[in-house]
Design a protein around this motif. Structure first.
Motif, short mmCIF file in Angstrom:
data_model
loop_
_atom_site.label_atom_id
_atom_site.label_comp_id
_atom_site.label_asym_id
_atom_site.label_seq_id
_atom_site.Cartn_x
_atom_site.Cartn_y
_atom_site.Cartn_z
N MET A 64 15.61 0.93 -5.01
CA MET A 64 15.89 0.33 -3.43
C MET A 64 13.93 0.35 -3.10
N VAL A 65 13.61 1.15 -3.67
CA VAL A 65 11.64 0.64 -3.87
C VAL A 65 10.95 -0.63 -4.38
N MET A 66 12.35 -0.53 -5.37
CA MET A 66 12.02 -1.56 -6.27
C MET A 66 11.84 -3.39 -5.84
N GLN A 67 13.22 -2.60 -4.95
CA GLN A 67 13.95 -4.27 -4.93
C GLN A 67 13.01 -4.62 -3.19
N LYS A 68 12.37 -4.02 -2.42
CA LYS A 68 11.67 -3.87 -1.26
C LYS A 68 10.10 -4.45 -2.08
N ALA A 69 9.51 -3.61 -2.57
CA ALA A 69 8.86 -4.10 -3.73
C ALA A 69 8.96 -5.57 -3.91
N LEU A 70 9.75 -6.87 -4.41
CA LEU A 70 10.41 -7.46 -4.71
C LEU A 70 10.49 -8.51 -3.68
N HIS A 71 10.88 -8.21 -2.85
CA HIS A 71 11.53 -8.90 -1.46
C HIS A 71 9.62 -9.02 -0.88
N ASN A 72 8.39 -8.20 -1.11
CA ASN A 72 7.27 -8.35 -0.04
C ASN A 72 6.86 -9.72 -0.64
N GLU B 273 0.66 -0.89 -0.13
CA GLU B 273 0.09 -0.01 0.12
C GLU B 273 0.78 1.70 0.19
N ARG B 274 -0.08 2.35 -0.45
CA ARG B 274 1.34 3.45 -0.35
C ARG B 274 1.82 4.22 1.16
N GLY B 275 0.79 3.41 1.35
CA GLY B 275 1.12 4.33 3.09
C GLY B 275 2.69 3.13 3.66
N GLY B 276 2.52 2.60 3.29
CA GLY B 276 3.69 1.33 3.72
C GLY B 276 4.84 2.00 2.49
N VAL B 277 4.91 2.26 1.42
CA VAL B 277 5.81 2.57 0.75
C VAL B 277 6.16 4.45 1.14
N ILE B 278 5.51 4.76 1.74
CA ILE B 278 5.84 6.49 2.54
C ILE B 278 6.72 6.22 3.16
#
Length: 400
Positions: A210-218, A184-189
């Motif tokens: 870093m954002v892409m890698q974190k999303a991939l980790h999720n 969700e957007r709040g988690g990204v923020i």
């Protein structure tokens, strides 16, 4: 300023990182960015096509390409979006034509115009804190009925970052124990605020990665959708000076040396004669750097105090132009003097070229074109390549 301009307020860095949906060889998300009106404006588009794979790629590529062309021709973004949605081909199975779209247009003063259609809302970081902007909801007519879009106009300042996301980011981790409803957007923020607090100078490229890698980790490293993060960062410009060729009048050797010595950035000398002029005027020795040039036919590099790199002139600049011509994002510069210059260019935003216009007697051959013209044409070619969409650098040339 030696290059005839006021001190730059900020440089606009635009970068993105993407991961395809697991098992696909093409992405359903498309991101495009371009310099407009000679670098006075910058445009960017993020589109997410319906579904995934080839079908989604066609829809998002068409959407992003049309949006960028409309921006290049200064068409209103809201009108452009309506035309784009009416143009998309219908999906044979679902009988709809669909792709999301976020269009971004910013000028050098920091005034940004943003139009969003069905993508996650963009995020503005002011320093290391999220700043929620005011957005106006508007209705647009399409052949499939009325659609809603968001429009915002915001003044950006040095240190601001805009983050654009496809839903592969916000929906990453959906159904997992940690993120049952997705990141969700709040988690990204929260992630962005924490990361930028710890790394305040992080580049647009590294932050998007870093954002892409974190999303991939999720997603437990098996991407369930195309994942795209794009970042626009307004920051202090990183400058590079390339000094090449002796001045037309020997009386200006001292002026060249002063410009070189006081330039507020990294510095490269291209040309043996140029290096010896600077060495004489500044009282600094030029020495070999002892490097083994085993993968190139170019003359070896040298060292001089105050210079980050010293190379040969015409041959090295010509090879640099070829490297720029054939450059692809994600490539690694070759191990050569020209590759070393390219490395410095990739880490810089404003490229200042100080070009002497005297014919170099050491190289002049009456049977060949005048060496000054060769150098001048090379510099012009470098400017065109560096200001193109592959690099979007700002290039300033001073002839001396």
């Amino acid at each position: 300023m030696f290059f005839g301009e006021e001190e730059d307020q900020f440089f606009i860095e635009i970068a993105h990182t993407q991961e395809f949906k697991n098992g696909n060889v093409v992405g359903g998300d498309t991101f495009l960015s371009k310099s407009i009106s000679g670098g006075e404006r910058f445009g960017a588009v993020l589109s997410d096509g319906l579904g995934s794979g080839i079908r989604a790629n066609v829809l998002s590529t068409l959407t992003a390409s049309m949006a960028m062309n409309y921006m290049l021709h200064k068409r209103p973004l809201t009108e452009s979006l309506s035309t784009i949605l009416d143009t998309l081909p219908e999906d044979a199975g679902e009988k709809i034509s669909y792709a999301t779209c976020s269009m971004f247009d910013i000028d050098r003063n920091g005034e940004a115009h943003i139009v969003e259609y069905d993508n996650p809302d963009y995020i503005l970081l002011r320093g290391n804190r999220h700043f929620e902007t005011r957005k106006k909801s508007a209705k647009i007519k399409t052949r499939q009925g009325i659609r809603s879009m968001l429009e915002s106009r915001v003044m950006l300042f040095k240190g601001d970052r805009l983050i654009f996301l496809s839903d592969g980011v916000t929906q990453s981790g959906l159904g997992t124990t940690q993120y049952p409803g997705g990141w969700e957007r709040g988690g990204v923020i929260s992630f962005l605020e924490d990361f930028v607090t710890k790394h305040p100078e992080v580049s647009a490229k590294d932050l998007s990665k870093m954002v892409m890698q974190k999303a991939l980790h999720n997603d437990l490293f098996i991407s369930r959708d195309d994942i795209t993060c794009a970042v626009v960062y307004l920051r202090a410009p990183r400058k590079l000076l390339i000094c090449t060729g002796p001045p037309f009048d020997k009386e200006r050797d001292k002026e060249m040396a002063q410009i070189f010595d006081t330039h507020p950035g990294k510095k490269i000398v291209c040309g043996g004669t140029t290096a010896h002029i600077l060495s004489r005027e500044l009282g600094r020795r030029v020495t070999g750097d002892g490097r083994q040039q085993v993968k190139t036919t170019l003359p070896s590099t040298a060292r001089m105090e105050g210079a980050d790199l010293v190379t040969e002139g015409i041959l090295t600049l010509g090879h640099l132009a070829d490297l720029l011509q054939n450059w692809r994002e994600g490539s690694k510069p070759e191990e050569s003097p020209a590759g070393d210059i390219l490395n410095h260019i990739l880490q810089s935003d404003i490229i200042d070229i100080l070009m002497g216009t005297r014919i170099n007697e050491a190289h002049y051959d009456p049977s060949l074109p005048v060496e000054m013209e060769i150098r001048r044409n090379l510099v012009r070619r470098l400017k065109v390549l560096l200001e193109g969409s592959n690099f979007m650098k700002r290039v300033r040339i001073k002839y001396i």
